[in-house]
Scaffold this motif. Structure first.
Motif, PDB file in Angstrom:
ATOM      1  N   THR A 191      34.870  34.738  40.209  1.00 61.00           N
ATOM      2  CA  THR A 191      34.691  35.880  39.343  1.00 61.00           C
ATOM      3  C   THR A 191      33.924  35.374  38.414  1.00 61.00           C
ATOM      4  OG1 THR A 191      36.708  34.144  38.084  1.00 61.00           O
ATOM      5  CG2 THR A 191      37.772  36.218  39.731  1.00 61.00           C
ATOM      6  N   VAL A 192      33.553  36.404  37.937  1.00 59.53           N
ATOM      7  CA  VAL A 192      32.555  36.341  36.263  1.00 59.53           C
ATOM      8  C   VAL A 192      33.516  36.113  35.004  1.00 59.53           C
ATOM      9  CG1 VAL A 192      30.928  37.696  35.232  1.00 59.53           C
ATOM     10  CG2 VAL A 192      30.789  38.051  37.685  1.00 59.53           C
ATOM     11  N   ALA A 193      32.907  34.795  34.379  1.00 63.45           N
ATOM     12  CA  ALA A 193      34.046  35.346  32.660  1.00 63.45           C
ATOM     13  C   ALA A 193      33.534  36.151  32.014  1.00 63.45           C
ATOM     14  CB  ALA A 193      32.838  34.297  32.232  1.00 63.45           C
ATOM     15  N   GLY A 194      34.357  36.490  30.934  1.00 62.33           N
ATOM     16  CA  GLY A 194      34.111  37.679  30.199  1.00 62.33           C
ATOM     17  C   GLY A 194      34.568  38.590  29.882  1.00 62.33           C
ATOM     18  N   ALA A 195      35.929  39.162  29.223  1.00 65.65           N
ATOM     19  CA  ALA A 195      36.092  40.795  29.566  1.00 65.65           C
ATOM     20  C   ALA A 195      35.405  41.971  29.098  1.00 65.65           C
ATOM     21  CB  ALA A 195      36.915  40.345  27.615  1.00 65.65           C
ATOM     22  N   TYR A 196      35.791  42.206  30.758  1.00 64.22           N
ATOM     23  CA  TYR A 196      35.209  43.832  31.480  1.00 64.22           C
ATOM     24  C   TYR A 196      36.772  44.963  31.216  1.00 64.22           C
ATOM     25  CZ  TYR A 196      31.400  41.146  32.937  1.00 64.22           C
ATOM     26  OH  TYR A 196      30.005  40.256  32.672  1.00 64.22           O
ATOM     27  N   ALA A 197      35.973  45.462  31.169  1.00 65.37           N
ATOM     28  CA  ALA A 197      37.494  46.648  31.356  1.00 65.37           C
ATOM     29  C   ALA A 197      37.298  47.931  32.445  1.00 65.37           C
ATOM     30  CB  ALA A 197      37.385  47.644  29.595  1.00 65.37           C
ATOM     31  N   ALA A 198      37.212  48.607  32.231  1.00 65.54           N
ATOM     32  CA  ALA A 198      37.244  49.627  33.308  1.00 65.54           C
ATOM     33  C   ALA A 198      35.496  49.899  33.747  1.00 65.54           C
ATOM     34  CB  ALA A 198      38.208  51.197  33.485  1.00 65.54           C
TER      35      ALA A 198
END
Length: 330
Positions: free
Chosen positions: A279-286
């Motif tokens: 997985t890629v770190a960070g806060a991803y949304a829609a």
């Protein structure tokens, strides 16, 4: 079923996250499956204001046993699963000669086998009650598959034929389990930022781009309307005409324009992180980073019932044309 329990794979970001919100607004309790627990927790927190129950299950969709375990946990926590949406996928872009066998295998396992595993896990539980709906995602029907996406295009085509083969099996056994296909154009999700990239340039969507909420609305309609197919947008019409009547011209155009339209002029600096093997770190949304170029209007959602009417009208028109010609010759 008195209470709808919806399972969404790939629910931490992109189309899966938008679908979780849409189905929650429709009153479903939501189970979120993905690899990144922090992202799933963030998605679940968004649903708290909608007064629905949620459950998080960390699982890799390519692992059938882990997905079965997650499904059992969900039914123990929320109750019988009635809707299952397979949104999880992983991609690799570039010319085939530059993609390694391990990358091909992994992208196919997540996108295609992930959908197969999710469908199987859903069926094993829905058959206990002979009720439920499974929604799978494919590329927009009629579009000529663009270059640099051979692995993803192959997986999406396999999902379509897999789903179509499964439908008569369910009819044969008399199960009231519905398989729906949602045919999607380019959607503005973080997918373009974390796809394994061998092009040397930053990736961008090709053709008309829509927001993930549009895809989520189509998925919701497929889940509750019992449609066989829903096509989002109209961009497939032109491509269908070209690919059907002028296939050579289409190939030549895609060999040139199909490259430039998928890549930005900005070069990729170093090895950017991707989600192919982790997985890629960070806060991803829609949403992805292409809000400025997305179509703001609501596109038409063509259902299988509309297609049947259109086919009937076209057939009637063709029969009338033949009758007129025959009468003139007579």
């Amino acid at each position: 079923m008195p209470q709808q329990v919806a399972v969404i794979t790939g629910a931490g970001a992109g189309i899966g996250r938008a679908t979780a919100r849409t189905l929650a607004r429709a009153g479903c309790d939501i189970a979120l499956i993905g690899r990144n627990r922090d992202r799933l927790s963030d998605a679940a927190a968004e649903l708290q204001a909608l007064n629905v129950r949620t459950h998080i299950a960390c699982a890799d969709v390519s692992d059938a046993a882990a997905l079965d375990t997650a499904a059992e946990e969900i039914e123990n926590a929320l109750g019988p699963i009635t809707i299952w949406v397979n949104c999880a996928g992983a991609g690799v872009r570039g010319q085939l000669a530059e993609i390694t066998p391990d990358e091909i295998r992994r992208a196919t396992e997540v996108t295609y086998l992930g959908t197969v595993n999710g469908t199987r896990s859903a069926l094993l539980r829905m058959r206990r009650r002979s009720y439920g709906t499974i929604v799978n995602l494919v590329a927009l029907a009629g579009l000529r598959p663009p270059p640099l996406q051979s692995i993803e295009n192959g997986a999406r085509a396999a999902i379509r034929t897999f789903s179509e083969s499964l439908r008569p099996e369910l009819l044969h056994d008399g199960d009231r389990i519905h398989i729906a296909l949602v045919h999607l154009p380019s959607i503005n999700t973080p997918h373009f930022s974390w796809t394994r990239n061998h092009t040397g340039k930053r990736l961008k969507p090709m053709g008309p781009v829509y927001e993930p909420e549009i895809a989520a609305e189509a998925i919701c309609r497929a889940a509750f309307g019992k449609y066989r197919d829903i096509w989002v947008g109209t961009s497939g019409v032109k491509s269908w005409v070209i690919s059907t009547f002028l296939p050579g011209l289409s190939d030549r155009w895609l060999s040139k324009g199909g490259y430039a339209k998928q890549m930005e002029k900005v070069a990729v600096e170093g090895n950017e992180p991707d989600d192919l093997f982790g997985t890629v770190a960070g806060a991803y949304a829609a949403h992805g980073r292409f809000d400025m170029i997305t179509r703001k209007g609501v596109p038409p959602l063509l259902t299988s019932r509309h297609a049947q009417v259109g086919t009937a009208i076209a057939a009637a028109g063709f029969a009338l044309m033949l009758a007129v010609r025959c009468r003139r010759r007579g």
